[in-house]
Scaffold this motif. Structure first.
Motif, PDB file in Angstrom:
ATOM      1  N   MET A   1      24.813 -11.873  27.089  1.00 51.94           N
ATOM      2  CA  MET A   1      25.300 -12.765  26.042  1.00 51.94           C
ATOM      3  C   MET A   1      25.256 -14.229  26.457  1.00 51.94           C
ATOM      4  SD  MET A   1      28.408 -10.943  23.998  1.00 51.94           S
ATOM      5  CE  MET A   1      29.489 -10.681  25.395  1.00 51.94           C
ATOM      6  N   PRO A 126      27.941  -8.830  21.611  1.00 50.26           N
ATOM      7  CA  PRO A 126      27.968 -10.188  21.067  1.00 50.26           C
ATOM      8  C   PRO A 126      28.631 -10.211  19.695  1.00 50.26           C
ATOM      9  CG  PRO A 126      25.786  -9.247  20.798  1.00 50.26           C
ATOM     10  CD  PRO A 126      26.575  -8.257  21.617  1.00 50.26           C
ATOM     11  N   SER A 144      27.646 -15.771  21.497  1.00 52.91           N
ATOM     12  CA  SER A 144      28.456 -15.387  22.654  1.00 52.91           C
ATOM     13  C   SER A 144      29.934 -15.612  22.367  1.00 52.91           C
ATOM     14  CB  SER A 144      28.037 -16.204  23.876  1.00 52.91           C
ATOM     15  OG  SER A 144      28.218 -17.594  23.628  1.00 52.91           O
TER      16      SER A 144
END
Length: 433
Positions: A1, A126, A144
Motif C-alpha cells: 500500500m 487498501p 493507502s
C-alpha cells in the motif's frame, strides 16, 4: 500500500492544506472535489466577510508551496469568502496541479474486499474510494489512507428546536432559507425572521437591519432558543479577534436602537402557512405571525453516509470525532479555549482514516480555520512517519472572551466574563452580558 496515494476528500481550506503538507513531506496525495473549483462551498457564502484576519486564514505549508510561484500572503485585512477563494484557495489548488480532481463526487469509502463487518485481514487491505464523475460514470480510487475534509456545509440544521424539521417546515420550504442572505432588497417592507444565535445568524440580522433602517415597514425579528441573549454579543473587549468582537457589538447596537426585535426562549415547533405569510409557533405557545421570509441559521451537522462501510467512532452528543469531543464541547469551551486536536486525538478505529476540519467538530460551532490547519499538519506528519512532529502542539488560538462557551440553556444570564445587565429592547427587558 505504500505506493498508493493518500486520498483527501474535499478541496476546501483544510483539504488543500492537507495536500500541501503531504506534498511537502513527499507523500503522494490526491484531492477529490465534487465542485468545479477549489473552495466550492466557501464560494456559496462568498458575500460574507470573515471575522478571522488573513494571518489566521492561510496554512504554513500552503504558503511555502505558493511562495515560489510569486504568490504573496496577504498581510492584513478581513477577506470575504470570495476573496479567500480567489486570493488563496484557488492559487493553492493551482499550485497542487493535477493532484486535485474536480467534478468528482465521493459516494463511499471502504476497505478493498471488506465491508464494515469483516475483520479478517482488514488492516492489510487498501482503502477504496468510490466516486461518480460529472457524466455519471462510476470510479474507484485505491488509497493507502483517507482524509475526510468535506465539512458540514451541505447539511444545515433545521429550524425545529428538537433537531428535526418543525411541523410544516418542509411544506414551507419556499419561504425558509438556511443560508446567510446576500441581496435582501426584495424583502423591503416585509416581516423577516432570523432563527439562531451564532455568527451566521448575527451576520444575517445585521444585513437585514440595514434594510430595515433604509426601508420603512421592514420588520426584523430575531428568535433565540435560549432564555437569554447573553452570549449573542460575544466576548467584547475580551475577544482577541477584533472583527468577531465588532460583530457582537454591532448586533447589540441595532437591538438597543430598536431596529431588531429579539424574542428569547423561542423554540420553534410549527410553521403555519396563511396565504403569502407564515405564522411560527413555539413549544411554549408563543407565536410570531405575518412572516414573509425565515432565515434558519441554527448550525450544521456532519454527513457521514460516505463512511458507512468503515469503522468510525463519533461522540454521541456532538457527532464529533470521539477523541476530541471533550475538548470542543460548546457547553464548556469557546473557540479559543480548546486544546490541540491532532492525529492522536483524531484517530479512528479504522486505521489511517481521519476526519478533519469542521466535520471533525460535528455539531459544535466553535471551529476555527487555525484549528483545522493544525489538525492536518499533525495528520500529515503521522502519515509520513514523523510521530514526534505529529504529537507536537503548534496551535495558538485567539481567545473569544466568552469563558463558558454556550452557557446555560435556560439561564437568564450565565456568562462568567461580565456582570449581566438589562437592556430595554422595545417594551421587553432582555438580560445581556
Amino acid at each position: 500500500m505504500s505506493e498508493l496515494p493518500v486520498v483527501v476528500i474535499g478541496a476546501g481550506p483544510q483539504g488543500l492544506a492537507a495536500a500541501a503538507h503531504l506534498t511537502e513531506r513527499g507523500v503522494d496525495a490526491v484531492v477529490v472535489e465534487r465542485g468545479g473549483s477549489a473552495g466550492a462551498a466557501v464560494s456559496e457564502w462568498g458575500h460574507v466577510r470573515l471575522f478571522s484576519g488573513w494571518p489566521e486564514l492561510t496554512d504554513a505549508a500552503a504558503r511555502r508551496l505558493l511562495e515560489p510561484t510569486g504568490w504573496t500572503a496577504p498581510a492584513s485585512g478581513y477577506p470575504t469568502g470570495a476573496e479567500w477563494v480567489s486570493e488563496y484557495l484557488s492559487p493553492l489548488a493551482d499550485a497542487l496541479g493535477d493532484r486535485v480532481l474536480y467534478g468528482t463526487t465521493v459516494t463511499g469509502v471502504a476497505r478493498q474486499g471488506r465491508d464494515k463487518v469483516v475483520a479478517s485481514g482488514r488492516k492489510a487491505q487498501p482503502f477504496v474510494v468510490h466516486t461518480v464523475d460529472q457524466d455519471g460514470r462510476d470510479g474507484r480510487i485505491l488509497a493507502s489512507s483517507v482524509i475526510d475534509a468535506t465539512g458540514t456545509w451541505s447539511l444545515p440544521n433545521p429550524a425545529g428546536a428538537d433537531g428535526y424539521p418543525a411541523v410544516g417546515e418542509t411544506a414551507a420550504s419556499e419561504r425558509i432559507s438556511y443560508r446567510i442572505p446576500d441581496d435582501v432588497f426584495e424583502l423591503a417592507g416585509s416581516h423577516v425572521v432570523v432563527v439562531g444565535a451564532g455568527h451566521s445568524a448575527t451576520h444575517a440580522v445585521l444585513r437585514l437591519s440595514e434594510l430595515a433602517r433604509r426601508e420603512p415597514g421592514t420588520k426584523v425579528t430575531w428568535l433565540l432558543r435560549r432564555g437569554s441573549a447573553t452570549n449573542v454579543f460575544g466576548g467584547g473587549t475580551g475577544d482577541e479577534l477584533p472583527e468577531r468582537a465588532a460583530l457582537g457589538s454591532r448586533a447589540r447596537k441595532v437591538i438597543e436602537a430598536g431596529v431588531v426585535e429579539v424574542v428569547t426562549g423561542f423554540r420553534v415547533a410549527e410553521f403555519q402557512q396563511d396565504g403569502d405569510t407564515l405564522t411560527i409557533l413555539a413549544e411554549n405557545g408563543q407565536e410570531i405571525s405575518g412572516v414573509t421570509r425565515v432565515f434558519a441559521l441554527t448550525g450544521f451537522r456532519p454527513d457521514t453516509s460516505i463512511l458507512r462501510e468503515v469503522r468510525i467512532e463519533l461522540d454521541g452528543s456532538l457527532d464529533a470525532v470521539a477523541g476530541i469531543a471533550s475538548e470542543i464541547d460548546p457547553n464548556i469551551h469557546s473557540c479559543g479555549s480548546v486544546g490541540a486536536t491532532g492525529a492522536r486525538q483524531l484517530a479512528q478505529p479504522e486505521k489511517d482514516l481521519f476526519i478533519v476540519g469542521a466535520k471533525s467538530y460535528g455539531r459544535a460551532p466553535t471551529f476555527l480555520a487555525l484549528t483545522g490547519y493544525e489538525q492536518v499538519r499533525s495528520v500529515a506528519a503521522h502519515l509520513a512517519g514523523d510521530h514526534e512532529a505529529a504529537d507536537r502542539n503548534e496551535l495558538v488560538l485567539p481567545d473569544t472572551g466568552v469563558c463558558g462557551g454556550a452557557g446555560g440553556f435556560d439561564a437568564e444570564g450565565s456568562s462568567c466574563c461580565a456582570t449581566p445587565s438589562v437592556l430595554q429592547i422595545g417594551s421587553r427587558p432582555v438580560t445581556v452580558g
